[in-house]
Design an enzyme around this catalytic site. Structure first.
Site, PDB file in Angstrom:
ATOM      1  N   HIS A   1      18.384  42.051  24.428  1.00 13.43           N
ATOM      2  CA  HIS A   1      17.512  40.999  23.906  1.00 13.43           C
ATOM      3  C   HIS A   1      16.297  41.681  23.283  1.00 13.43           C
ATOM      4  O   HIS A   1      15.384  42.117  23.991  1.00 13.43           O
ATOM      5  CB  HIS A   1      17.101  40.081  25.061  1.00 13.43           C
ATOM      6  CG  HIS A   1      16.531  38.774  24.629  1.00 13.43           C
ATOM      7  ND1 HIS A   1      17.309  37.742  24.157  1.00 13.43           N
ATOM      8  CD2 HIS A   1      15.248  38.324  24.594  1.00 13.43           C
ATOM      9  CE1 HIS A   1      16.548  36.710  23.868  1.00 13.43           C
ATOM     10  NE2 HIS A   1      15.291  37.037  24.108  1.00 13.43           N
TER      11      HIS A   1
ATOM     12  N   GLU B   1      18.175  31.608  27.605  1.00 12.58           N
ATOM     13  CA  GLU B   1      16.730  31.629  27.843  1.00 12.58           C
ATOM     14  C   GLU B   1      15.956  30.533  27.101  1.00 12.58           C
ATOM     15  O   GLU B   1      14.828  30.231  27.466  1.00 12.58           O
ATOM     16  CB  GLU B   1      16.155  33.003  27.472  1.00 12.58           C
ATOM     17  CG  GLU B   1      16.134  33.293  25.982  1.00 12.58           C
ATOM     18  CD  GLU B   1      14.920  34.121  25.574  1.00 12.58           C
ATOM     19  OE1 GLU B   1      14.256  34.692  26.454  1.00 12.58           O
ATOM     20  OE2 GLU B   1      14.637  34.180  24.369  1.00 12.58           O
ATOM     21  N   ASN B   2      16.564  29.918  26.086  1.00  8.61           N
ATOM     22  CA  ASN B   2      15.901  28.848  25.328  1.00  8.61           C
ATOM     23  C   ASN B   2      16.513  27.478  25.593  1.00  8.61           C
ATOM     24  O   ASN B   2      16.231  26.515  24.876  1.00  8.61           O
ATOM     25  CB  ASN B   2      15.977  29.123  23.826  1.00  8.61           C
ATOM     26  CG  ASN B   2      15.335  30.425  23.413  1.00  8.61           C
ATOM     27  OD1 ASN B   2      15.966  31.254  22.769  1.00  8.61           O
ATOM     28  ND2 ASN B   2      14.086  30.624  23.785  1.00  8.61           N
TER      29      ASN B   2
ATOM     30  N   ASP C   1      21.648  32.869  21.569  1.00  7.53           N
ATOM     31  CA  ASP C   1      20.673  32.017  22.249  1.00  7.53           C
ATOM     32  C   ASP C   1      20.980  30.530  22.078  1.00  7.53           C
ATOM     33  O   ASP C   1      20.981  30.012  20.965  1.00  7.53           O
ATOM     34  CB  ASP C   1      19.266  32.285  21.706  1.00  7.53           C
ATOM     35  CG  ASP C   1      18.836  33.731  21.849  1.00  7.53           C
ATOM     36  OD1 ASP C   1      19.594  34.620  21.403  1.00  7.53           O
ATOM     37  OD2 ASP C   1      17.747  33.987  22.386  1.00  7.53           O
TER      38      ASP C   1
ATOM     39  N   ASN D   1      12.990  37.264  27.482  1.00  4.88           N
ATOM     40  CA  ASN D   1      11.581  37.122  27.852  1.00  4.88           C
ATOM     41  C   ASN D   1      11.189  35.693  28.225  1.00  4.88           C
ATOM     42  O   ASN D   1      10.259  35.478  29.004  1.00  4.88           O
ATOM     43  CB  ASN D   1      10.687  37.619  26.711  1.00  4.88           C
ATOM     44  CG  ASN D   1      11.025  36.988  25.372  1.00  4.88           C
ATOM     45  OD1 ASN D   1      12.135  37.153  24.861  1.00  4.88           O
ATOM     46  ND2 ASN D   1      10.080  36.278  24.785  1.00  4.88           N
ATOM     47  N   HIS D   2      11.913  34.689  27.707  1.00  3.12           N
ATOM     48  CA  HIS D   2      11.547  33.296  28.010  1.00  3.12           C
ATOM     49  C   HIS D   2      12.119  32.792  29.340  1.00  3.12           C
ATOM     50  O   HIS D   2      11.829  31.660  29.728  1.00  3.12           O
ATOM     51  CB  HIS D   2      11.987  32.369  26.877  1.00  3.12           C
ATOM     52  CG  HIS D   2      11.107  32.431  25.673  1.00  3.12           C
ATOM     53  ND1 HIS D   2       9.752  32.181  25.731  1.00  3.12           N
ATOM     54  CD2 HIS D   2      11.383  32.729  24.371  1.00  3.12           C
ATOM     55  CE1 HIS D   2       9.228  32.322  24.521  1.00  3.12           C
ATOM     56  NE2 HIS D   2      10.199  32.650  23.682  1.00  3.12           N
TER      57      HIS D   2
ATOM     58  N   HIS E   1      18.035  37.299  20.577  1.00  5.46           N
ATOM     59  CA  HIS E   1      16.590  37.098  20.471  1.00  5.46           C
ATOM     60  C   HIS E   1      16.127  36.611  19.109  1.00  5.46           C
ATOM     61  O   HIS E   1      15.257  35.743  19.034  1.00  5.46           O
ATOM     62  CB  HIS E   1      15.799  38.356  20.839  1.00  5.46           C
ATOM     63  CG  HIS E   1      14.310  38.173  20.782  1.00  5.46           C
ATOM     64  ND1 HIS E   1      13.643  37.289  21.609  1.00  5.46           N
ATOM     65  CD2 HIS E   1      13.358  38.749  20.005  1.00  5.46           C
ATOM     66  CE1 HIS E   1      12.343  37.342  21.348  1.00  5.46           C
ATOM     67  NE2 HIS E   1      12.154  38.209  20.371  1.00  5.46           N
TER      68      HIS E   1
ATOM     69  N   HIS F   1      17.700  34.872  16.795  1.00  2.00           N
ATOM     70  CA  HIS F   1      18.290  33.583  16.417  1.00  2.00           C
ATOM     71  C   HIS F   1      18.935  33.612  15.032  1.00  2.00           C
ATOM     72  O   HIS F   1      19.289  32.558  14.495  1.00  2.00           O
ATOM     73  CB  HIS F   1      17.272  32.443  16.477  1.00  2.00           C
ATOM     74  CG  HIS F   1      16.808  32.107  17.854  1.00  2.00           C
ATOM     75  ND1 HIS F   1      16.317  30.855  18.200  1.00  2.00           N
ATOM     76  CD2 HIS F   1      16.758  32.843  18.983  1.00  2.00           C
ATOM     77  CE1 HIS F   1      15.982  30.849  19.473  1.00  2.00           C
ATOM     78  NE2 HIS F   1      16.239  32.049  19.973  1.00  2.00           N
TER      79      HIS F   1
END
Length: 262
Positions: free
Chosen positions: A154, A40-41, A8, A68-69, A179, A181
């Site tokens: 993820h 995603e982040n 991520d 999900n983000h 996911h 991290h």
């Protein structure tokens, strides 16, 4: 085939770390056929924007997975739907924007990418195991039986990730988790030839708590009140993995974790 995958990429510090790490890793490892990241982040910790998508592509990124983000910035939905180089988890409803799997090409080589999301401790979502069956069948119908396929799962639970790795062993080139991290130290090539790692970790600021300044996280744990999280800009590092694949079989020959301070 040699693939570099980044865990991520979190906040602007993650983008900075990625930009610095890619040329260093290219030089150290003789280049890569494909560079894939989980994005995603990348936009202030949650979601993506058109500007950041273009920025990441400019660094030499060939494809992006998410989680999900990816839904957190609705303005990105049109690009998510139209772009063939970015993927959202395939086990969301088909009515959601974007695609969960596909084939990317570079210099005459093809790589299948499948993005999945776990069910344990995650928002309600379809079964990733059954979704993978359908996706792999379609990818191989399009790209050939021995098409190299990279899977980003993820998910929170290492048990779910590892079970998926064994479930897909011999059918895909690699199953790598994202996911949490936090990079795990369980990399291996499974018995039937699939490279596996429970979590690739995070590219970004490692001087806080999973990419966030630790002061705001401690406050949240102390009183439980809503907190404004800020991205950590200390101890920047790239976390990821290098996977080497036999193109004739589509199976992995080697997997190596990467941690590079930038």
């Amino acid at each position: 085939m040699k693939i570099l995958f980044s865990g991520d990429v979190a906040w602007s510090s993650g983008r900075e770390a990625l930009k610095k790490a890619i040329p260093i890793l290219k030089q150290e490892h003789g280049g890569f056929d494909f560079i894939i990241i989980n994005c995603e982040n990348a936009a202030h910790g949650k979601g993506m924007t058109d500007k950041i998508f273009a920025e990441l592509i400019s660094y030499g990124v060939d494809g992006m997975t998410s989680g999900n983000h990816i839904w957190d910035k609705m303005g990105f939905y049109p690009t998510l739907h139209a772009e063939t180089r970015i993927f959202r988890p395939a086990n969301y409803a088909s009515s959601c924007p974007g695609r969960g799997y596909g084939i990317i090409e570079r210099k005459g080589k093809k790589l299948g990418i499948l993005n999945l999301e776990g069910q344990i401790f995650m928002p309600p979502i379809d079964n990733p195991f059954l979704c993978a069956d359908v996706a792999i069948e379609e990818l191989k119908a399009e790209g050939g039986e021995n098409l190299p396929i990279f899977v980003d799962i993820h998910a929170e639970a290492t048990s779910e990730k590892l079970a998926l790795g064994y479930y897909l062993d011999g059918r895909v080139s690699a199953v790598v988790g994202t996911h949490t991290h936090v990079q795990t130290a369980d990399e291996k090539v499974l018995p039937k030839g699939t490279a596996y790692l429970s979590d690739a970790g995070m590219t970004g600021g490692h001087g806080g708590v999973i990419g966030v300044k630790y002061e705001s996280v401690i406050s949240k744990f102390l009183d439980g009140l809503p907190t404004q999280f800020e991205g950590c800009d200390k101890d920047l590092a790239f976390n990821g993995v290098i996977v080497e694949i036999n193109e004739a079989s589509g199976l992995a020959e080697k997997i190596m974790r990467v941690q590079l301070k930038t």
